[in-house]
Design an enzyme around this catalytic site. Structure first.
Site, short mmCIF file in Angstrom:
data_model
loop_
_atom_site.label_atom_id
_atom_site.label_comp_id
_atom_site.label_asym_id
_atom_site.label_seq_id
_atom_site.Cartn_x
_atom_site.Cartn_y
_atom_site.Cartn_z
N ARG A 93 17.63 1.12 -3.08
CA ARG A 93 16.40 0.92 -3.86
C ARG A 93 16.71 0.25 -5.20
NH1 ARG A 93 12.28 5.82 -5.60
NH2 ARG A 93 11.00 4.65 -7.10
N ASN A 147 8.71 5.28 3.53
CA ASN A 147 8.13 4.05 3.00
C ASN A 147 8.85 2.81 3.49
OD1 ASN A 147 5.90 4.62 1.32
ND2 ASN A 147 7.26 5.57 -0.17
N CYS A 169 0.67 9.67 2.71
CA CYS A 169 1.02 9.33 1.33
C CYS A 169 0.32 10.34 0.42
CB CYS A 169 0.54 7.92 1.03
SG CYS A 169 0.76 7.43 -0.68
N HIS A 199 -0.77 2.17 -0.17
CA HIS A 199 -0.53 1.70 -1.54
C HIS A 199 -1.38 0.47 -1.88
CE1 HIS A 199 3.61 3.92 -1.96
NE2 HIS A 199 2.60 4.74 -1.68
N TYR A 255 -1.46 1.63 -7.34
CA TYR A 255 -0.59 0.49 -7.03
C TYR A 255 -1.29 -0.86 -7.20
CZ TYR A 255 3.21 3.43 -5.31
OH TYR A 255 4.25 4.33 -5.22
#
Ligand code: NAD
Ligand code: G6P
Ligand code: MN
Ligand code: MN
Length: 435
Positions: A93, A147, A169, A199, A255
């Protein structure tokens, strides 16, 4: 009696999940919980797994908690399989965030270039899990948290053929609580309709008298006198442009900031990048502190510090969905599920994130219909981008990957798309077997 397997069991979120099961102990006849991880996550699994055992014991329950690196043993005859894994862990990440930012382009866990690469790494793994499930637990429900949850869920349903998949989520839960608080009306007295993709969804809200309260909430949350608060720990709280949200006529999700006020978010992310404090870098420290706490042999409850993570309270989604399926509770939930005409602007066979009751046979979305043109345009681009990412992930197709990068609104097209793609392909090559 239920057997529940959790893939990515070494996650620091596991106590959240266990707490959610304990809260619902009267609705969930659990016999076995299997926490599965891989060699790289072994230490985390052992630490958080021991903590999970203490929590179950402290609650006076006789549930068996198994810790294993043997996925097949965990999946054998499971009733529910939940997934919360991160291929390449937080170091991957960090690359997803920092490499784009090093070129002045947004890098984020689930959005833009980072989100697409997380999909490339994750989709082959979820499809492998489904192959095992076909053999070992053909009737199980797959509850996906991994995700980018929308794309991973679409790959599972459409390409893996696992129709009994629900993508989840915690973001919609936060928005529900926020609306209730702002209006001063209990959440259960409000009616919510969410629609979009993971998102990237919007929602509308009504009260018990049948009056729509959406516009009022837009004023209360995003009005010029308000400071546009984000309830998400992981998203910088930059204010939306009030006039634009008012024109939208729906409440955006947190988001949407990356798209509607992209430059503000980019500016903030570049500052974090320069300080060596992108979200993944911060989370790495939070995680280390959490695991120190989990090592305490006296700790047998979920520590407050877990609220520092963006996914806090996610068990309200995962555990409630399982309870609702098992008991046909029909809890009104927001789930990533097959569109089937719910949103008329998007293909029937794609996955959308929408409201509806969760029955014994799964989620039954409320009809949404069409979006206003300003939302329709961007969501069609986003879904086309997602479908292209999934195709690239499965076929390892460079051209498809480049195409997805080119059309992703957060990645500039042309040579920058190619430069970024090439650099990320090299950085992540160990986790990209299909490319
Ligand atoms: P993490 O980095 O702690 O990873 C969790 C575990 O997955 C690790 O112990 C790791 O070893 C393991 N893992 C990696 N590859 C694996 C594989 N092939 N099989 C089994 N286990 C594997 O991650 P985290 O921060 O706890 O987040 C976990 C996942 O859940 C991420 O994908 C994250 O994006 C997602 N998440 C989603 C939501 C949501 O709203 N849907 C909320 C929070 C977290
Ligand atoms: C939110 C999102 C999750 C995401 C998380 C990141 O809760 O819904 O999908 O994984 O934030 O939180 P983190 O603490 O890892 O930055
Ligand atoms: Mn999420
Ligand atoms: Mn682009």
């Amino acid at each position: 009696a239920l057997k529940i397997a959790t893939i990515g069991g070494g996650s620091s979120y596991t106590p959240e999940l266990i707490e959610g099961y304990i809260k619902r102990k009267d609705e969930l006849p659990i016999k076995e919980i299997w926490l599965v991880d891989i060699e790289e996550g072994k230490e985390k699994l052992e630490t958080v797994g021991a903590m999970a055992k203490r929590m179950v014991k402290a609650a006076g329950l006789d549930w068996e908690v198994h810790l294993t690196l043997d996925r097949r043993a965990a999946l054998k005859d499971a009733d529910f399989v939940s997934t919360q894994f991160r291929v390449g862990l937080l170091d991957a990440r960090i690359k997803d965030e920092r490499i784009p930012l090093s070129h002045g382009v947004l890098g984020q866990e689930t959005n833009g270039a980072g989100g697409m690469f997380k999909a490339f790494r994750t989709i082959p793994v979820i499809l492998g899990i489904i192959e095992d499930m076909k053999e070992l637990c053909p009737d199980a429900w797959l509850v996906n948290f991994t995700n980018p949850a929308g794309m991973v869920t679409e790959a599972a349903i459409k390409h893996g053929g696992w129709k009994k998949t629900a993508g989840l989520c915690n973001v919609p839960i936060g928005h529900r609580k926020q609306a209730a608080e702002k209006l001063g009306i209990p959440e259960e007295d409000l009616f919510f309709k969410f629609a979009g993709i993971n998102h990237f969804h919007w929602h509308r809200v009504w009260d018990k008298q049948g009056k729509e309260r959406t516009q009022e909430l837009i004023d209360l949350i995003y009005g010029p006198q308000e400071d546009s608060e984000s309830h998400l720990k992981n998203i910088h709280n930059a204010p939306f442009h009030y006039e634009q949200i008012k024109d939208l006529g729906m409440l955006p999700c947190g988001y949407h900031r990356y798209y509607y006020i992209e430059d503000e978010m980019l500016k903030h992310s570049i500052e974090e990048f320069e300080k060596g404090e992108t979200r993944a870098q911060v989370v790495k420290e939070t995680e280390a502190r959490l695991f120190e706490l989990y090592k305490d042999p006296n700790l047998d409850y979920k520590p407050k510090e877990l609220e520092q993570r963006g996914g806090t309270h996610y068990s309200d989604a995962a555990c409630e969905l399982i309870a609702s399926i098992h008991n046909d509770k029909r809890t009104d939930m927001v789930v990533s599920t097959e569109n089937n005409g719910t949103i008329t602007d998007l293909p029937y066979d794609c996955v959308v994130e929408v409201s509806g009751p969760v029955t014994a046979h799964g989620h039954e979305p409320y009809n949404w219909g069409a979006f206003p043109p300003a939302a329709r345009g961007i969501i069609q681009v986003m879904k086309g981008m997602e479908e292209t990412v999934i195709r690239a992930a499965i076929d390892g197709d460079y051209g498809a990957a480049l195409h997805a990068f080119t059309i992703n609104p957060l990645v500039p097209g042309g040579s920058m798309a190619k430069t970024l793609l090439d650099e990320l392909l090299i950085a992540h090559k160990d986790h990209l077997p299909n490319f």
